[in-house]
Scaffold this motif. Structure first.
Motif, PDB file in Angstrom:
ATOM      1  N   GLY A 157      19.928   1.100   9.325  1.00 58.09           N
ATOM      2  CA  GLY A 157      21.062   0.782  10.187  1.00 58.09           C
ATOM      3  C   GLY A 157      21.862   1.958  10.718  1.00 58.09           C
ATOM      4  O   GLY A 157      22.834   1.758  11.438  1.00 58.09           O
ATOM      5  N   THR A 211      20.825   4.684  12.747  1.00 56.39           N
ATOM      6  CA  THR A 211      20.612   4.945  14.179  1.00 56.39           C
ATOM      7  C   THR A 211      21.119   3.776  15.014  1.00 56.39           C
ATOM      8  O   THR A 211      21.789   3.978  16.041  1.00 56.39           O
ATOM      9  CB  THR A 211      19.120   5.219  14.463  1.00 56.39           C
ATOM     10  N   THR A 212      20.846   2.567  14.560  1.00 59.48           N
ATOM     11  CA  THR A 212      21.307   1.418  15.353  1.00 59.48           C
ATOM     12  C   THR A 212      22.840   1.370  15.393  1.00 59.48           C
ATOM     13  O   THR A 212      23.413   0.953  16.396  1.00 59.48           O
ATOM     14  CB  THR A 212      20.698   0.098  14.841  1.00 59.48           C
ATOM     15  N   ASP A 249      20.293  11.865  12.942  1.00 58.96           N
ATOM     16  CA  ASP A 249      19.406  12.435  11.922  1.00 58.96           C
ATOM     17  C   ASP A 249      19.637  13.911  11.640  1.00 58.96           C
ATOM     18  O   ASP A 249      18.801  14.568  11.012  1.00 58.96           O
ATOM     19  CB  ASP A 249      17.924  12.181  12.242  1.00 58.96           C
ATOM     20  N   ARG A 257      19.922  10.193   6.401  1.00 62.85           N
ATOM     21  CA  ARG A 257      19.955  10.078   4.936  1.00 62.85           C
ATOM     22  C   ARG A 257      20.423  11.379   4.313  1.00 62.85           C
ATOM     23  O   ARG A 257      20.256  12.440   4.905  1.00 62.85           O
ATOM     24  CB  ARG A 257      18.539   9.800   4.412  1.00 62.85           C
ATOM     25  N   ASP A 276      20.513   0.299   0.589  1.00 67.00           N
ATOM     26  CA  ASP A 276      19.233  -0.413   0.711  1.00 67.00           C
ATOM     27  C   ASP A 276      19.144  -1.489  -0.378  1.00 67.00           C
ATOM     28  O   ASP A 276      18.617  -1.248  -1.455  1.00 67.00           O
ATOM     29  CB  ASP A 276      18.095   0.611   0.572  1.00 67.00           C
ATOM     30  N   HIS A 308      14.517  -4.338   1.555  1.00 64.93           N
ATOM     31  CA  HIS A 308      13.881  -3.970   2.827  1.00 64.93           C
ATOM     32  C   HIS A 308      12.515  -4.638   2.905  1.00 64.93           C
ATOM     33  O   HIS A 308      11.753  -4.589   1.943  1.00 64.93           O
ATOM     34  CB  HIS A 308      13.757  -2.452   2.969  1.00 64.93           C
ATOM     35  N   PHE A 357       9.904  -3.806   4.191  1.00 65.71           N
ATOM     36  CA  PHE A 357       8.780  -2.884   4.016  1.00 65.71           C
ATOM     37  C   PHE A 357       8.184  -3.015   2.606  1.00 65.71           C
ATOM     38  O   PHE A 357       6.971  -2.974   2.427  1.00 65.71           O
ATOM     39  CB  PHE A 357       9.274  -1.454   4.246  1.00 65.71           C
ATOM     40  N   ARG A 358       9.044  -3.218   1.615  1.00 62.39           N
ATOM     41  CA  ARG A 358       8.561  -3.320   0.229  1.00 62.39           C
ATOM     42  C   ARG A 358       7.856  -4.637  -0.044  1.00 62.39           C
ATOM     43  O   ARG A 358       7.197  -4.779  -1.067  1.00 62.39           O
ATOM     44  CB  ARG A 358       9.731  -3.099  -0.753  1.00 62.39           C
ATOM     45  N   ILE A 379      12.892  -4.237  15.979  1.00 63.65           N
ATOM     46  CA  ILE A 379      13.708  -4.200  14.759  1.00 63.65           C
ATOM     47  C   ILE A 379      13.729  -2.785  14.207  1.00 63.65           C
ATOM     48  O   ILE A 379      14.785  -2.221  13.927  1.00 63.65           O
ATOM     49  CB  ILE A 379      13.147  -5.167  13.677  1.00 63.65           C
TER      50      ILE A 379
HETATM   51  P1  ATP Z   1      17.512   2.113  12.206  1.00 62.08           P
HETATM   52  O1  ATP Z   1      16.864   3.088  13.167  1.00 62.08           O
HETATM   53  O2  ATP Z   1      16.749   0.843  12.090  1.00 62.08           O
HETATM   54  O3  ATP Z   1      18.976   1.930  12.450  1.00 62.08           O
HETATM   55  P2  ATP Z   1      17.971   4.119  10.172  1.00 62.08           P
HETATM   56  O4  ATP Z   1      18.379   5.008  11.273  1.00 62.08           O
HETATM   57  O5  ATP Z   1      19.013   3.796   9.154  1.00 62.08           O
HETATM   58  O6  ATP Z   1      17.378   2.761  10.748  1.00 62.08           O
HETATM   59  P3  ATP Z   1      16.140   6.176   9.231  1.00 62.08           P
HETATM   60  O7  ATP Z   1      16.603   6.732   7.938  1.00 62.08           O
HETATM   61  O8  ATP Z   1      16.415   6.965  10.465  1.00 62.08           O
HETATM   62  O9  ATP Z   1      16.723   4.693   9.395  1.00 62.08           O
HETATM   63  O10 ATP Z   1      14.605   5.834   9.081  1.00 62.08           O
HETATM   64  C1  ATP Z   1      13.706   5.726  10.158  1.00 62.08           C
HETATM   65  C2  ATP Z   1      12.849   4.504  10.086  1.00 62.08           C
HETATM   66  O11 ATP Z   1      12.714   3.957   8.772  1.00 62.08           O
HETATM   67  C3  ATP Z   1      13.378   3.337  10.918  1.00 62.08           C
HETATM   68  O12 ATP Z   1      12.278   2.736  11.551  1.00 62.08           O
HETATM   69  C4  ATP Z   1      13.983   2.408   9.933  1.00 62.08           C
HETATM   70  O13 ATP Z   1      13.969   1.062  10.373  1.00 62.08           O
HETATM   71  C5  ATP Z   1      13.114   2.592   8.728  1.00 62.08           C
HETATM   72  N1  ATP Z   1      13.871   2.369   7.496  1.00 62.08           N
HETATM   73  C6  ATP Z   1      15.186   2.567   7.301  1.00 62.08           C
HETATM   74  N2  ATP Z   1      15.550   2.277   6.036  1.00 62.08           N
HETATM   75  C7  ATP Z   1      14.426   1.903   5.399  1.00 62.08           C
HETATM   76  C8  ATP Z   1      14.119   1.472   4.053  1.00 62.08           C
HETATM   77  N3  ATP Z   1      15.080   1.382   3.139  1.00 62.08           N
HETATM   78  N4  ATP Z   1      12.821   1.176   3.760  1.00 62.08           N
HETATM   79  C9  ATP Z   1      11.861   1.274   4.697  1.00 62.08           C
HETATM   80  N5  ATP Z   1      12.071   1.658   5.970  1.00 62.08           N
HETATM   81  C10 ATP Z   1      13.330   1.969   6.323  1.00 62.08           C
END
Ligand code: ATP
Ligand code: MG
Length: 176
Positions: free
Chosen positions: A19, A21-22, A108, A141, A159, A162, A164-165, A174
């Motif tokens: 969340g 970047t969004t 980032d 992060r 987190d 997610h 992904f897990r 998304i």
């Molecule tokens: P988003 O772009 O969806 O707002 P983010 O900017 O918080 O997410 P990043 O840390 O920039 O996330 O990570 C890049 C990618 O990893 C994005 O595609 C995001 O959706 C994905 N992602 C973020 N958090 C997790 C997580 N806890 N487990 C797996 N994938 C993740």
């Protein structure tokens, strides 16, 4: 556009949850919608095609720059990655100091510092030297404790769960 009493804030979005970047994409829209001019710099080199940035670039008062300057995850590329990060940093830093924008977003950048592609001191110096009316948003992060200390507002995405897990891969619209 810019008012005299505006206080430029340093905002940080960090944490391992999704969340960040969004959130700053939403922030860019809100700022532009209220007459502010915005520079959105994306640092992380990714293979995704981030569709939101194409839409953002078409919004009045928002300039988008993708710098593909993050960690490449490839071996023996450290020097090249550092050089790309340095070039990206030079542009982003100049944008903040130029006062050309009311809000500068460095998406980032925390990650780039965490992987030592950019010296923490560079980021701290920019926070300190930032023109007082310019808002600065830093995402990624693992924000350094010193960056958290220097910021006005820090939000940590946690987190809790997610998909992904559970084996569900990145979904268009998304994740990217
Ligand atoms: P988003 O772009 O969806 O707002 P983010 O900017 O918080 O997410 P990043 O840390 O920039 O996330 O990570 C890049 C990618 O990893 C994005 O595609 C995001 O959706 C994905 N992602 C973020 N958090 C997790 C997580 N806890 N487990 C797996 N994938 C993740
Ligand atoms: Mg992100």
């Amino acid at each position: 556009m810019a008012t005299n009493d505006r206080r430029g804030l340093v905002l940080v979005m960090t944490g391992h949850g999704k969340g960040k970047t969004t959130a700053v994409v939403g922030l860019a829209l809100r700022a532009a919608g209220n007459g502010l001019s915005v520079a959105f710099f994306q640092f992380l080199k990714g293979t995704w095609n981030y569709g939101e940035l194409e839409v953002l670039a078409g919004v009045p008062r928002i300039d988008v720059e993708r710098m593909r300057a993050g960690y490449s995850w490839e071996p023996n590329r450290l020097e090249e990655d550092r050089a790309l990060a340095a070039a990206a940093w030079k542009k982003a830093r100049a944008a903040v100091l130029s006062r050309d924008h009311d809000l500068v977003i460095l998406d980032d950048v925390n990650y780039v510092v965490h992987y030592r592609l950019l010296a923490l001191q560079e980021l701290l110096d920019l926070i300190r030297r930032k023109p007082s009316r310019v808002h600065l948003a830093l995402t990624g992060r693992s924000a350094a404790p010193e960056v958290i200390e220097a910021a006005d507002e820090v939000t940590e995405m946690a987190d809790l769960k997610h998909h992904f897990r559970a084996g569900i891969l990145a979904q268009p619209g998304i994740e990217f």
